[in-house]
Design a protein around this motif. Structure first.
Motif, mmCIF file in Angstrom:
data_model
loop_
_atom_site.group_PDB
_atom_site.id
_atom_site.type_symbol
_atom_site.label_atom_id
_atom_site.label_comp_id
_atom_site.label_asym_id
_atom_site.label_seq_id
_atom_site.Cartn_x
_atom_site.Cartn_y
_atom_site.Cartn_z
ATOM 1 N N GLY A 211 -7.226 10.187 1.018
ATOM 2 C CA GLY A 211 -6.517 9.287 0.120
ATOM 3 C C GLY A 211 -7.447 8.546 -0.814
ATOM 4 O O GLY A 211 -7.167 8.398 -2.008
ATOM 5 N N THR A 212 -8.566 8.098 -0.273
ATOM 6 C CA THR A 212 -9.552 7.394 -1.099
ATOM 7 C C THR A 212 -10.122 8.325 -2.155
ATOM 8 O O THR A 212 -10.202 7.957 -3.341
ATOM 9 C CB THR A 212 -10.678 6.825 -0.220
ATOM 10 N N LEU A 213 -10.511 9.527 -1.751
ATOM 11 C CA LEU A 213 -11.074 10.484 -2.708
ATOM 12 C C LEU A 213 -10.056 10.887 -3.769
ATOM 13 O O LEU A 213 -10.394 11.015 -4.955
ATOM 14 C CB LEU A 213 -11.601 11.717 -1.974
ATOM 15 N N TYR B 68 0.839 -1.206 0.000
ATOM 16 C CA TYR B 68 0.000 0.000 0.000
ATOM 17 C C TYR B 68 0.873 1.255 0.000
ATOM 18 O O TYR B 68 0.677 2.163 -0.812
ATOM 19 C CB TYR B 68 -0.948 -0.028 1.195
ATOM 20 N N VAL B 69 1.843 1.307 0.902
ATOM 21 C CA VAL B 69 2.711 2.487 0.995
ATOM 22 C C VAL B 69 3.535 2.649 -0.275
ATOM 23 O O VAL B 69 3.623 3.753 -0.834
ATOM 24 C CB VAL B 69 3.624 2.394 2.239
ATOM 25 N N ALA C 62 -1.675 12.771 1.636
ATOM 26 C CA ALA C 62 -2.469 13.160 2.806
ATOM 27 C C ALA C 62 -3.300 11.986 3.323
ATOM 28 O O ALA C 62 -3.651 11.946 4.498
ATOM 29 C CB ALA C 62 -3.380 14.330 2.458
ATOM 30 N N GLY C 63 -3.562 11.027 2.438
ATOM 31 C CA GLY C 63 -4.338 9.848 2.816
ATOM 32 C C GLY C 63 -3.666 8.990 3.869
ATOM 33 O O GLY C 63 -4.321 8.199 4.547
ATOM 34 N N GLY D 187 -9.833 0.293 4.256
ATOM 35 C CA GLY D 187 -11.246 0.502 3.983
ATOM 36 C C GLY D 187 -11.458 1.895 3.401
ATOM 37 O O GLY D 187 -10.511 2.658 3.246
ATOM 38 N N PRO D 188 -12.688 2.251 3.103
ATOM 39 C CA PRO D 188 -12.939 3.532 2.435
ATOM 40 C C PRO D 188 -12.739 4.744 3.348
ATOM 41 O O PRO D 188 -12.538 5.847 2.880
ATOM 42 C CB PRO D 188 -14.390 3.430 1.993
ATOM 43 N N TRP D 189 -12.809 4.592 4.644
ATOM 44 C CA TRP D 189 -12.735 5.750 5.553
ATOM 45 C C TRP D 189 -11.393 5.796 6.195
ATOM 46 O O TRP D 189 -10.941 6.556 6.871
ATOM 47 C CB TRP D 189 -13.819 5.718 6.614
#
Length: 118
Positions: free
Chosen positions: A68-70, A5-6, A60-61, A116-118
């Protein structure tokens, strides 16, 4: 999962950030791309700003997961649009937008998978 992920998120942020810089400093390559897609040069700063916002949002996510999701969703939509713009003019130079799209999709998928999304 965290390492992937990173890594992918940082790679996506660096790629989109470097593309943003080329658009914002007036480099000839983005101008040639806009000409090829029959788009006005006045769009270059707007597209560069969108790329910069996406790149910053990915980073920033790490602190605010929703950002990050947005940002990842926004970048995926941006590069789908780039892909469509290439196809619209009959361009067969699809490797660039495909790579950026794949990295953005990977950042989104790994981000969603990790936190997850949040």
């Amino acid at each position: 999962m965290f390492a992937a992920y990173v890594t992918v998120t940082v790679v996506a942020a660096v790629l989109t950030g470097s593309a943003a810089v080329t658009y914002l400093v007036g480099h000839p390559y983005p101008k040639a791309q806009l000409d090829m897609k029959r788009l006005p040069h006045s769009w270059a700063p707007v597209l560069g700003t969108l790329l910069a916002a996406g790149s910053s949002g990915l980073l920033a996510g790490f602190a605010v997961p929703l950002l990050g999701t947005l940002a990842a969703v926004g970048l995926v939509l941006y590069f789908v649009g780039a892909f469509v713009a290439h196809l619209r003019v009959g361009s067969r130079q699809l490797v660039g937008p495909a790579v950026f799209l794949a990295v953005s999709v990977a950042a989104l998928a790994l981000g969603l998978g990790h936190r997850g999304p949040w």
